[in-house]
Design a protein around this motif. Structure first.
Motif, PDB file in Angstrom:
ATOM      1  N   SER A  41      10.684  19.246 -17.193  1.00  0.00           N
ATOM      2  CA  SER A  41       9.999  18.319 -16.683  1.00  0.00           C
ATOM      3  C   SER A  41       8.902  19.123 -15.649  1.00  0.00           C
ATOM      4  CB  SER A  41      10.924  17.241 -15.927  1.00  0.00           C
ATOM      5  OG  SER A  41      11.505  16.554 -16.983  1.00  0.00           O
ATOM      6  N   LEU A  42       9.463  19.686 -14.990  1.00  0.00           N
ATOM      7  CA  LEU A  42       8.780  20.476 -13.745  1.00  0.00           C
ATOM      8  C   LEU A  42       7.508  21.213 -14.396  1.00  0.00           C
ATOM      9  CD1 LEU A  42       8.119  21.165 -10.753  1.00  0.00           C
ATOM     10  CD2 LEU A  42       9.848  22.989 -11.110  1.00  0.00           C
ATOM     11  N   THR A  43       8.004  22.266 -15.226  1.00  0.00           N
ATOM     12  CA  THR A  43       6.908  23.209 -15.679  1.00  0.00           C
ATOM     13  C   THR A  43       5.834  22.539 -16.850  1.00  0.00           C
ATOM     14  OG1 THR A  43       8.296  23.912 -17.484  1.00  0.00           O
ATOM     15  CG2 THR A  43       8.261  25.247 -15.612  1.00  0.00           C
ATOM     16  N   SER A  46       4.954  18.500 -14.514  1.00  0.00           N
ATOM     17  CA  SER A  46       5.044  18.495 -12.856  1.00  0.00           C
ATOM     18  C   SER A  46       6.022  17.263 -12.528  1.00  0.00           C
ATOM     19  CB  SER A  46       3.758  18.337 -12.193  1.00  0.00           C
ATOM     20  OG  SER A  46       2.968  19.572 -12.407  1.00  0.00           O
ATOM     21  N   TYR A  47       6.823  16.856 -13.141  1.00  0.00           N
ATOM     22  CA  TYR A  47       7.790  15.519 -13.045  1.00  0.00           C
ATOM     23  C   TYR A  47       6.882  14.291 -13.128  1.00  0.00           C
ATOM     24  CZ  TYR A  47      11.591  18.366 -11.506  1.00  0.00           C
ATOM     25  OH  TYR A  47      12.939  19.131 -11.608  1.00  0.00           O
ATOM     26  N   HIS A  62      12.721  14.703  -7.270  1.00  0.00           N
ATOM     27  CA  HIS A  62      12.378  14.441  -8.690  1.00  0.00           C
ATOM     28  C   HIS A  62      13.683  14.837  -9.637  1.00  0.00           C
ATOM     29  CE1 HIS A  62       8.198  13.244  -8.054  1.00  0.00           C
ATOM     30  NE2 HIS A  62       8.238  13.995  -7.287  1.00  0.00           N
TER      31      HIS A  62
END
Length: 115
Positions: A41-43, A46-47, A62
């Protein structure tokens, strides 16, 4: 259904309803609370795939959205508040169409206003 944008009819009076109307989520199954789900989700996004939760609770990390997502969705359903989700393809097509409608001058002005 599209997220609400400035100038569209249907602006909401309360903070919470306005935040929900102005956002939409995608690929929320990815942010399932696991290390891998949070990492992806982050990579990848970016959430921003949990955009509604972020707008309602901006100070919550997040990676914790998955802990209260079901309660949040149940409250939306209970109070008859429309909730929008999209898939990644519709997200990218929507963003592409948004950019196509913008002029080079508008984009240049936005970039200048950032600084």
């Amino acid at each position: 259904p599209r997220a609400w944008h400035e100038g569209m009819p249907g602006a909401q009076d309360t903070f919470g309803e306005h935040q929900i109307a102005a956002t939409s989520d995608h690929t929320i199954w990815l942010n399932n609370g696991s290390f891998l789900g949070n990492y992806l989700s982050l990579t990848l996004f970016s959430y921003l795939n949990d955009h509604t939760a972020h707008h309602l609770f901006p100070s919550i990390d997040h990676s914790k959205h998955s802990l209260y997502r079901q309660t949040m969705l149940k409250a939306f359903q209970e109070y008859g508040i429309p909730y929008r989700t999209n898939n990644v393809v519709s997200l990218l097509l929507g963003f592409h169409n948004f950019l196509k409608k913008r002029t080079v001058t508008e984009i240049s002005q936005d970039i200048q206003n950032i600084g």
